[in-house]
Every structure is written in structure tokens, then in C-alpha cells.
Design an enzyme around this catalytic site. Structure first.
Site, PDB file in Angstrom:
ATOM      1  CB  CYS A 141     -36.980 -32.763  66.526  1.00 53.42           C
ATOM      2  SG  CYS A 141     -36.869 -31.042  65.962  1.00 53.42           S
ATOM      3  CB  CYS A 157     -33.155 -31.611  63.770  1.00 53.29           C
ATOM      4  SG  CYS A 157     -33.368 -32.216  65.454  1.00 53.29           S
ATOM      5  N   GLY A 187     -25.581 -29.489  97.254  1.00 52.70           N
ATOM      6  CA  GLY A 187     -27.020 -29.556  97.494  1.00 52.70           C
ATOM      7  C   GLY A 187     -27.488 -28.703  98.648  1.00 52.70           C
ATOM      8  CB  CYS A 211     -34.988 -29.516  69.384  1.00 53.25           C
ATOM      9  SG  CYS A 211     -34.521 -31.082  68.655  1.00 53.25           S
ATOM     10  CB  CYS A 236     -33.030 -27.896  66.845  1.00 48.22           C
ATOM     11  SG  CYS A 236     -34.279 -28.488  65.699  1.00 48.22           S
TER      12      CYS A 236
END
Lengths: 256, 227, 285
Positions: C240, C243, C31, C265, C271
Site C-alpha cells: 500500500c 500505509c 449456502g 488499501c 489503512c
């Protein structure tokens, strides 16, 4: 009783120039001390040294911390000093812009110190912000407005709320009424007096306005050329000045 | 309660060639609880200067000024502040207040300063303002706009709000009408009766005769001035 | 296909070593923003120069490289960067998340769970999460070093006070291993939970700002929030259209001039994989 702040031989040079030299005094809990002097007298340098914004060349600034008792803030670690400056200390700048986040709402400005010490409940933070806005006479409906939409006096009051929300014990003020209209000044002084009394605050106020110290300060320190030339009870120093410079200063001002 | 010994006062005027003016010398006096003492002497004799020294407003050059257990001539500012807050009241000739503060709060402030709650302090302030005939409609206004007599009465109410064991009164009945003068005299008598040690300057001869147990002529402390 | 006039993966070896050192330091201090001497790349700032340098530094000839831009393998940015490395490093490329060893991404984390051995490289425009509230770099550095993060919550506070909820929906700030507050790059906050406890190495490169930071595998990453306004990963409330996936991050696509729209997606590989496996949404042809 232990002094809340004990300033011991604080000296700060700027090259060959003296900023302030060998300043010592004790500030006791609940006391308000004024520091007066003309521009260049060293009062702002001294304030910066006391508040940890500037490192003195020599001397100690001993603060009576809640956890560990008296500690020299000059030699303590930076994280510790910064922690002090957002919990037990407050600093009110002459220009509200220096003490506020102008891009953040009034509520966010007041809440910042709370969040800085770990507050993580939005509702509580907002509740405290509302309470403090009202205490400094800003309508709660202005909580989501930015300080840029506030008048000078309101900005200054917001700065005070932002500083006092964490219940500090010592407030440093640098010309808190500078640049405000006389009527606005009076209102601010009245507010500060009430807060100082009700919260039992100790305060150090740097100003060149003798009327301000007459109203707010219990004690007065007069500085000239970086040194303290006279100190004592405020009304005694103003009404019966002993030092030549203080006499000149007092006699130079319209009736205070 | 109030005890001065060998007190002297000089003013050094640094900006006028360092001239040294001797104002008082060898001042000794003592006021017991329940006693009221008048300072007398011609104008310029140093009555006001002496009062100011006893209040810690002027610095004594030498000697001791004891109020209770503190010598104000040597005390730290915070000790003087404590004495003023708790022990020693002062009614000056002129009211000096923060602008914008309502009269009621001006009068209640000395009580708030010694820790009395807001309600109780305001209650006492109402009593005093009522007794001193300040119209109730003025109580929420700042006294800065009041007439001279009204300001003086507000000042007296403020001075008598807290039962100080010692009181300094500088012409408390000046510029008052007969009825209000009577109220103020009664307040002073009540303070005496509860045991306050009082020092006052009274140009009002009748008032002085009625209240004071003794008179001290300040001119006897005035040094002989070189011509 | 490799163009021999370039060193492997475009950058010279000294530069790659310098970047690798920054990456190793970043991995050692999860970080923490490590400064590095960002190079001029043959593409403009804002087009992933930071990510490209990090990818170049970690790439080996055996790697299989995937690039996604907002989840898609087939946008200009993704295609350009993929062909850049095909030409300068000659590495194999793929669009399949599971087959890739190095994935450079702009603003998404793939839907398919990442695995040990994979490296996910993020393109970062502004690495400093405190920047918009505190413009002074000297001060933000100090705030990081002293863990003074109250200001980060001021930003969230402002969100709630203005919108009634935390409206920050991408680049949502996180705290890494209880220490550094980090900007996860402008990924949707829907992806934030995937940052945490991830088996893959996650590297972040900011070219213009000259910063690299990193999350080693299995690092604990927590999204900042308030007790009474907890963090919520959000997405459009639809399946979606192609899909039928209920749990993937969706893009809204306008399909005609009459304002007709479908949700699909954003992760094209995910997808297509689902469609190949026989899943169908209501808008599938």
C-alpha cells in the site's frame, strides 16, 4: 443375458388423446432399434417416456444399471434418473441447439459431462475433449470455438461427442439426421455406425427416414396412432412388411 | 447345416384389396456341410423369395428354417442378427453400403463384426480385393461410384471375408469377365472344401455344373395358381 | 436525530419478522438461497436494497453500524446507507471494523478479522452462481437440490481455455460445507478465504432477485478449482502506498494527468488504522 432396456406396457395420454399406448419390447446389449412412423404416431412421446423426459401414465422402463442390475427408471428417484442420464444414457436431439450449450466452447461442451461426474483435472478433461473432437472429425484446433461458429453437421457431431464422452451404454436419438444436407447425413450415419460398433452401444433411433433405419438399425418398430403395428428385423420389416400401414409406408417412399 | 421343412410363403397386399398371393408351399430341403445346392426353376418360380426367406429377409408363413441350431422362422431379431453375423453369409446381386465408407472397410466389416482386429481384418480384405483384381488405387474410395462389375466383385469379397459355415449366393458370377469368374468359382470351391453349406442361384450353367452337388427345382413348390 | 415518522429501521415489524424467518432458514441451511418478499426501498435496485432489508431486520437500538462500499466508508453509497439508518433507527455508527456490531458491505470483506457477535451483511446483485450458464430458474433450483454442479466447473474450464488461468477474479464461486455452491457476491477472490471458518455471522441479501442466504459462524467455505489449476487468492503485487501494508487488497488510483498511479488499501479503515499506528508507505504525504 439380461435386456439392457425392457419397456413394459408404456402408455401415455394427453388428456383424451393417446400419446402412446401399451408399448413393450426388450432392447439387448449392442442392439440398435429404429422407431418409425409419421408425425403424431407417438414415437417421440415414447422416446420421451423412455428417456425420462416424460412420465408415462402406466408401464415400466426397466434399465439394467451397472450397480444394481435391472431397475424401473419410471419409479426410481429423480437424482438417480438424472445421474443415469448423464452417465449411462445419452440423448442426441434433432436440433443441436437443444443438446449443446451454444455459449460454451466446443471443449467445454464435451467436458461438461466429465465435470458433472466429478472430473476435476483440467488437463485430463481437455485431453479427453481433444480425443473426442477428433473421433467425430472436428479439428482439435476448433476446441475453443463456440458451436455457433460451426456448421449444422459439425454441431450435430459435437453433440454426439458431448454425449458419448462418458461412455454411455444406451443412446436415445431423436431424428439425428433431420435438417441436414444429404451428404452431411451420410457422413453422420457412417460416424454413428462406427461408434455404435466400436463402443458396443445400444441405441434407440426415432426417425421418419426409412433410409436412416435401413443403415443404422438392427431392428425396427413401426408405430401408428400411438401403437406398435409391426416390429422385427429391419430389413425384414422394410422388404416384407406384413401390416397394411407398413406396406403403405414402405411403398410411399422412393427407393431406399 | 441348412434345413427347411414344410415352409410356405404368401404375400398379403393390404393396399390392393387385401389380395393374398401364394408363392411357395411345402418347401423341404436340407444342405449338409461341404455341400453346394443350386436352386433352379423358371423366372418367377420363387428362387429369390426362397433365398430371402432362408436369410430371414422374408417372413415365412409357416414351417421351419433351421440354420445350425436356430429356426429363423421363429427366431428373435437378435438371434437372426447373430446367425447372419457368425454363421450365414449372403452374397446378393447388388451391393448396398453406407455412402462414403472406403472399399477396404466395406470388405473388412464382416470380420470386424465378429471381433477380428482392424489390422487382421484389413489384411484379409486386401487379399480378397487383390485376388478379385480390384485396382489398389480404388481401395480407399467408396464403391458407390464403381462400375457394375467392380461393385459385384467388392460384394463377393465382402461375402467371403468371414469363413461362414453357411453361404447363400445369388448369381455370384453374373456380369463378370472370364478371369474374375474363375476367381469367384475358386473362392466358392474353397468355401466348399472347408465345409461350408452353400445354396446358390446360378444362371451360368457351366458354373452350376462345376460347383453343385444337387439341384432343386423350386417350381415344384409353386402352388397351382387359380386362373 | 431519529425521525419518529418511521418505524424503527424503516421496515414495519411484520416485514422484519418475515425477513428474519428467511435469515433463520438461511442460517439453518448454509449456502441455500431462501426466497423472501423483498420490499420496495427508498433507493434504486442495485444500490443495496437487499442488504438494507437484511440490516434493518437484524438491527437493534444498541447496535453500532458500519457501511463499506468496495472497502471504503466514505463513498456515496456507504454514506447514504449509513445516514439512512441513523435517521430511521437512530443507531450509533462507526467506521472502525472492530467497534461495529453490524457491517453492511458492498463487494469487500474487511481486512481486520471479524469476531463472534458481529454480523456482516453483503449486498448481492445476482445470487444465482449458475445463472450465466443456465438461464432457467426451474433448472438451477433442481441442480442445487440434486447437487449437480458440473456446470460450475464448465465456467472455470472456459476461463482457463480462454485465458490460460482461472480469470474469474470476483464473485468467485464457493462450495459451502460440501453441499451448496454459492455466489459470495462480487467480492474479490482475494477475500474468499475470509469467508471460511469466520467467527461472525455472514448474511447475503439480494433485493431485486428476492433471495437471502447465509453462512453461520465457523462454516467451511471452499473455493472451486481444478487439481491442476488450484484456487489462488490474488491481489495487485504492490505494498500500500499510504500505509505500506503488504497483505491487504489494493485499489489502483490514478493521481495525475500524466498517468501517475498509486496502489492503496481498498479498506480505508484498515489503512487509516495502520497509518495512525505509524506505518508509512512510499506515497504517504
Amino acid at each position: 443375458m439380461t435386456p439392457l432396456l425392457s419397456v413394459q406396457g408404456v402408455t401415455r395420454h394427453y388428456g383424451a388423446q393417446i400419446g402412446c399406448a401399451d408399448v413393450s419390447f426388450d432392447l439387448w446389449p449392442g442392439e440398435v432399434m429404429g422407431i418409425v412412423g409419421e408425425s403424431g404416431s407417438g414415437k417421440s412421446t415414447l422416446l420421451a417416456c423412455m428417456a425420462g423426459h416424460l412420465a408415462p401414465d402406466s408401464g415400466a422402463v426397466v434399465f439394467d444399471t451397472r450397480a444394481d442390475g435391472p431397475k424401473d427408471t419410471v419409479t426410481m428417484s429423480e437424482p438417480e434418473r438424472r445421474m443415469l442420464s448423464r452417465t449411462d444414457w445419452a440423448f442426441v436431439h434433432q436440433h443441436a441447439r437443444d443438446g449443446l450449450r451454444m455459449g460454451v466452447s466446443a471443449g467445454g461442451n464435451v467436458g461438461e459431462r466429465l465435470m458433472a461426474v466429478g472430473a476435476r483435472h483440467y488437463g485430463d478433461i481437455r485431453g479427453k475433449a481433444v480425443d473426442w473432437l477428433e473421433r467425430v472429425e472436428i479439428a482439435a484446433t476448433r476446441i475453443d470455438d463456440r458451436p455457433t461458429t460451426f456448421s449444422g453437421g459439425m454441431q450435430q457431431r459435437l453433440q454426439i461427442a458431448r454425449n458419448l464422452v462418458t461412455g454411455p451404454r444406451l443412446v436415445f436419438m431423436d431424428e439425428p439426421t433431420g435438417g441436414l444436407d444429404v451428404s452431411v447425413q451420410a457422413r453422420l450415419l457412417d460416424l454413428l455406425r462406427g461408434l455404435v460398433r466400436d463402443m458396443g452401444l445400444s441405441a434407440i433411433i426415432v426417425t421418419h427416414d426409412l433410409a436412416v433405419v435401413r443403415l443404422l438399425a438392427d431392428r425396427l418398430m413401426v408405430m401408428k396412432d400411438g401403437r406398435v403395428v409391426e416390429a422385427g428385423l429391419t430389413d425384414q420389416v422394410l422388404d416384407d412388411p406384413q401390416h397394411a400401414y407398413t406396406q403403405l409406408l414402405v411403398s410411399s417412399v422412393l427407393q431406399v | 447345416m441348412i434345413e427347411l421343412s414344410d415352409v410356405s410363403k404368401t404375400f398379403t397386399l393390404h393396399n390392393q384389396g387385401g389380395a393374398v398371393i401364394e408363392v411357395l408351399t411345402g418347401v423341404g430341403l436340407s444342405v449338409a456341410p461341404g455341400e453346394c445346392v443350386a436352386l433352379t426353376g423358371a423366372s418367377g418360380a420363387g428362387k429369390s423369395t426362397l433365398m430371402r426367406m432362408i436369410y430371414g429377409n422374408y417372413k415365412a408363413r409357416s414351417g421351419a428354417i433351421r440354420i445350425g441350431d436356430v429356426d429363423l422362422a421363429r427366431a428373435e431379431p437378435r438371434q437372426i442378427i447373430r446367425i447372419r453375423r457368425e454363421v450365414l453369409g449372403h452374397v446378393s446381386q447388388f451391393l448396398r453400403v453406407v455412402p462414403r465408407v472406403p472399399t477396404l472397410d466395406v470388405v473388412a466389416e464382416p470380420l470386424r463384426a465378429v471381433g477380428v482386429g482392424e489390422q487382421a481384418a484389413r489384411g484379409r480384405a486386401c487379399d480378397l480385393l487383390g485376388r478379385l483384381n480390384i485396382p489398389e488405387r480404388l481401395w480407399t474410395l467408396s464403391p458407390t461410384t464403381f462400375s457394375g462389375g467392380e461393385q459385384q466383385r467388392v460384394n463377393i469379397a465382402r461375402g467371403f471375408a468371414h469363413p461362414y459355415p453357411a453361404l447363400l449366393l445369388d448369381e455370384p458370377t453374373a456380369s463378370l469377365d472370364a478371369a474374375n469368374r474363375e476367381v469367384v468359382l475358386a473362392l466358392i470351391e474353397e468355401a466348399k472344401a472347408r465345409g461350408a453349406a452353400i445354396i446358390g442361384i446360378f444362371h451360368d450353367d457351366a458354373a452350376r455344373a462345376r460347383l453343385c452337388d444337387r439341384e432343386i427345382d423350386v417350381s415344384r413348390f409353386t402352388p397351382a395358381r387359380a386362373a | 436525530m431519529t425521525d419518529d415518522t418511521y418505524n424503527f429501521a424503516y421496515l414495519d415489524e411484520q416485514t422484519k419478522r418475515m425477513i428474519r424467518r428467511a435469515i433463520l432458514k438461511g442460517l439453518a441451511i448454509p449456502g441455500y438461497q431462501v426466497p423472501f418478499a423483498s420490499r420496495e426501498m427508498p433507493m434504486p435496485y442495485g444500490w443495496g436494497t437487499g442488504g438494507v432489508q437484511v440490516s434493518a431486520a437484524v438491527m437493534t437500538p444498541e447496535d453500532r453500524f458500519k457501511v463499506i462500499d468496495q472497502g471504503a466508508d466514505d463513498t456515496t453509497n456507504a454514506v447514504s446507507i449509513r445516514s439512512f439508518f441513523q435517521r430511521t433507527a437512530g443507531v450509533a455508527t462507526t467506521t472502525t471494523t472492530a467497534e461495529a456490531t453490524v457491517i453492511q458491505t458492498r463487494h469487500r470483506i474487511p481486512e481486520a478479522p471479524l469476531t463472534e457477535g458481529q454480523i456482516l451483511v453483503y449486498q448481492v446483485p445476482i445470487p444465482e452462481p449458475l445463472r450465466f450458464l443456465e438461464p432457467r430458474e426451474s433448472e438451477t433450483r433442481k441442480m442445487h437440490s440434486l447437487e449437480e454442479y458440473g456446470l460450475m466447473h464448465v465456467k472455470l474450464y472456459e476461463d482457463i481455455s480462454r485465458h490460460g488461468h482461472i480469470a474469474t477474479s470476483y464473485a468467485y464461486p464457493v462450495k459451502v460445507e460440501g453441499r451448496y455452491v454459492m455466489d459470495p457476491s462480487p467480492i474479490p477472490k482475494f477475500d474468499n478465504p475470509k469467508l471460511s471458518d469466520c467467527p461472525a455471522i455472514q448474511l447475503f441479501g439480494a433485493g431485486r432477485e428476492q433471495r437471502i442466504y447465509a453462512l453461520p459462524p465457523y462454516t467451511r467455505v471452499v473455493s472451486l478449482d481444478f487439481e491442476d489449476h488450484p484456487f489462488e487468492p490474488s491481489k495487485a503485487d504492490h505494498p500500500c502506498g499510504l500505509c505500506g501494508a503488504e497483505d491487504s487488497y489494493l485499489d489502483e488510483v490514478i493521481v495525475d494527468d500524466a498517468g501517475g498511479r498509486i496502489f492503496v488499501c481498498s479498506d480505508t479503515d484498515h489503512c487509516e488504522g495502520r497509518q495512525a499506528a505509524g506505518h508509512r508507505g512510499k506515497d504517504a504525504a
